[in-house]
Scaffold this motif. Sequence first.
Motif, PDB file in Angstrom:
ATOM      1  N   SER A 128      30.453  -8.050  -1.779  1.00 17.22           N
ATOM      2  CA  SER A 128      31.797  -7.467  -2.376  1.00 17.22           C
ATOM      3  C   SER A 128      32.330  -6.692  -1.551  1.00 17.22           C
ATOM      4  N   TYR A 129      32.143  -6.236  -0.146  1.00 18.00           N
ATOM      5  CA  TYR A 129      32.924  -5.624   0.650  1.00 18.00           C
ATOM      6  C   TYR A 129      32.926  -6.487   1.996  1.00 18.00           C
ATOM      7  N   THR A 130      34.005  -6.320   2.696  1.00 17.15           N
ATOM      8  CA  THR A 130      34.269  -7.191   3.822  1.00 17.15           C
ATOM      9  C   THR A 130      33.212  -6.653   4.840  1.00 17.15           C
ATOM     10  N   ALA A 131      33.148  -5.436   5.072  1.00 16.71           N
ATOM     11  CA  ALA A 131      32.243  -4.796   5.886  1.00 16.71           C
ATOM     12  C   ALA A 131      30.980  -5.326   6.091  1.00 16.71           C
ATOM     13  N   ILE A 152      29.984  -5.359  21.351  1.00 21.03           N
ATOM     14  CA  ILE A 152      31.184  -4.814  20.828  1.00 21.03           C
ATOM     15  C   ILE A 152      31.365  -4.958  19.326  1.00 21.03           C
ATOM     16  N   LEU A 199      28.802  -3.194  17.435  1.00 22.40           N
ATOM     17  CA  LEU A 199      29.095  -1.908  17.218  1.00 22.40           C
ATOM     18  C   LEU A 199      30.195  -1.626  16.137  1.00 22.40           C
ATOM     19  N   ALA A 200      31.154  -2.581  16.258  1.00 22.83           N
ATOM     20  CA  ALA A 200      32.215  -2.383  15.198  1.00 22.83           C
ATOM     21  C   ALA A 200      31.559  -2.686  13.773  1.00 22.83           C
ATOM     22  N   SER A 249      29.773   0.485  12.700  1.00 22.46           N
ATOM     23  CA  SER A 249      30.446   1.528  12.382  1.00 22.46           C
ATOM     24  C   SER A 249      31.164   1.325  10.811  1.00 22.46           C
ATOM     25  N   SER A 250      31.656   0.141  10.731  1.00 23.26           N
ATOM     26  CA  SER A 250      32.465  -0.030   9.511  1.00 23.26           C
ATOM     27  C   SER A 250      31.648  -0.029   8.313  1.00 23.26           C
ATOM     28  N   GLY A 278      31.007   3.544   7.445  1.00 29.18           N
ATOM     29  CA  GLY A 278      32.160   4.094   6.963  1.00 29.18           C
ATOM     30  C   GLY A 278      32.281   3.793   5.343  1.00 29.18           C
ATOM     31  N   VAL A 279      31.918   2.391   5.271  1.00 34.50           N
ATOM     32  CA  VAL A 279      31.661   2.103   3.521  1.00 34.50           C
ATOM     33  C   VAL A 279      30.696   2.697   2.889  1.00 34.50           C
ATOM     34  N   ASP A 326      29.571   5.595   3.206  1.00 31.35           N
ATOM     35  CA  ASP A 326      30.039   6.997   2.990  1.00 31.35           C
ATOM     36  C   ASP A 326      31.041   7.266   1.975  1.00 31.35           C
ATOM     37  N   VAL A 327      32.122   6.093   1.631  1.00 31.50           N
ATOM     38  CA  VAL A 327      32.772   6.140   0.576  1.00 31.50           C
ATOM     39  C   VAL A 327      31.988   5.822  -0.670  1.00 31.50           C
ATOM     40  N   LYS A 345      30.162   8.850  -1.911  1.00 35.45           N
ATOM     41  CA  LYS A 345      31.155   9.769  -2.725  1.00 35.45           C
ATOM     42  C   LYS A 345      31.774   9.496  -3.867  1.00 35.45           C
ATOM     43  N   TRP A 397      22.443  -2.685  18.860  1.00 40.32           N
ATOM     44  CA  TRP A 397      23.512  -2.559  19.728  1.00 40.32           C
ATOM     45  C   TRP A 397      23.007  -1.750  21.044  1.00 40.32           C
ATOM     46  N   SER A 404      36.817   0.922  13.652  1.00 43.06           N
ATOM     47  CA  SER A 404      36.288  -0.059  12.783  1.00 43.06           C
ATOM     48  C   SER A 404      36.113   0.743  11.364  1.00 43.06           C
ATOM     49  N   SER A 405      35.463   1.852  11.485  1.00 43.08           N
ATOM     50  CA  SER A 405      34.879   2.515  10.137  1.00 43.08           C
ATOM     51  C   SER A 405      36.029   2.914   9.271  1.00 43.08           C
ATOM     52  N   VAL A 424      36.627   1.602   5.486  1.00 44.10           N
ATOM     53  CA  VAL A 424      36.860   2.267   4.454  1.00 44.10           C
ATOM     54  C   VAL A 424      38.121   1.997   3.669  1.00 44.10           C
ATOM     55  N   ASP A 428      39.336  -0.866   3.405  1.00 43.17           N
ATOM     56  CA  ASP A 428      39.181  -2.143   2.683  1.00 43.17           C
ATOM     57  C   ASP A 428      38.669  -1.758   1.224  1.00 43.17           C
ATOM     58  N   VAL A 429      37.518  -0.630   1.350  1.00 41.19           N
ATOM     59  CA  VAL A 429      37.086  -0.510  -0.048  1.00 41.19           C
ATOM     60  C   VAL A 429      37.885   0.159  -1.078  1.00 41.19           C
ATOM     61  N   LYS A 432      40.049  -2.149  -2.708  1.00 39.47           N
ATOM     62  CA  LYS A 432      39.583  -2.918  -3.710  1.00 39.47           C
ATOM     63  C   LYS A 432      39.355  -2.074  -4.842  1.00 39.47           C
TER      64      LYS A 432
END
Lengths: 152, 152
Positions: free
Chosen positions: A39-42, A92, A95-96, A99-100, A103-104, A106-107, A110, A135, B99-100, B104, B106-107, B110
Amino acid sequence: MDEVPGSVGTSASFSLRLGQTIFSSASLLFMSLGVEFYSYTAFCYLVTIMGLVIPWSFTLALVDGYSVLVKCPLRQPGILLIIVLGDWVLSILTLAAASSTLGVVDVLLKSDASYYPIKFCSRYQISAAMAFLSWFLSFGSFLFNLWLLPTL
Amino acid sequence: MDEVPGSVGTSASFSLRLGQTIFSSASLLFMSLGVEFYSYTAFCYLVTIMGLVIPWSFTLALVDGYSVLVKCPLRQPGILLIIVLGDWVLSILTLAAASSTLGVVDVLLKSDASYYPIKFCSRYQISAAMAFLSWFLSFGSFLFNLWLLPTL
């Protein structure tokens, strides 16, 4: 010729590749055994990259294991260049992806907890941590092989 | 000694540094002129990293400009090593931040659109794209200087 520890065909390299395979497999399992990863691209991106890293590391682990057994390290500049470039690109991308994913997560942490079960988030965090470890090892392999490259 | 285009003290390096400064400033502005950037860790992280990249690139742009004007390129291995290490660390951090941020955004795209105004999302996307461009240039500087390092 001097032997660089960690370069292709040594037992240290074999350990690095084995670690990469284990960590990226763990990352893939922790991510994809959850039901909602697509459901999430990351998350999809992380799964895709891990699906690339696992065969790459596993193949090179086999090559290293064979080189150690027959005591004949691989010393061809062309092959070494391909390995260095592959490690570089994959590290590379890993790592990307890691990280993403963090980030997701974390959202999601919250956002409303009832909207998204909290136990999945810790699984995604573990998956991202495994990707970071993968990595780190992949980057180590890249550096050792890059160090060896000009001496050939 | 051969001149490596793009290494410290050449006009190509000056252009690279100037591009890094411009792109990272643009990334910082697009992110921080929105009012809600501190509500997500990834956005705060991007702002922090851009706040590190801007003075670093700007200082090195000044050094390069000075070297080009007085026609005396910098050739001290110690300083070059510090520049290579700094570029390396900052480019990894920039890639992770960009990247992160994209993960975020992207989320957010959506999630419920009424909960979050959609016009902020495109600003965040532009900010992440600028950070990627800054990473690309920073990585170029790193490679050129790394290439020069063993010849000193």
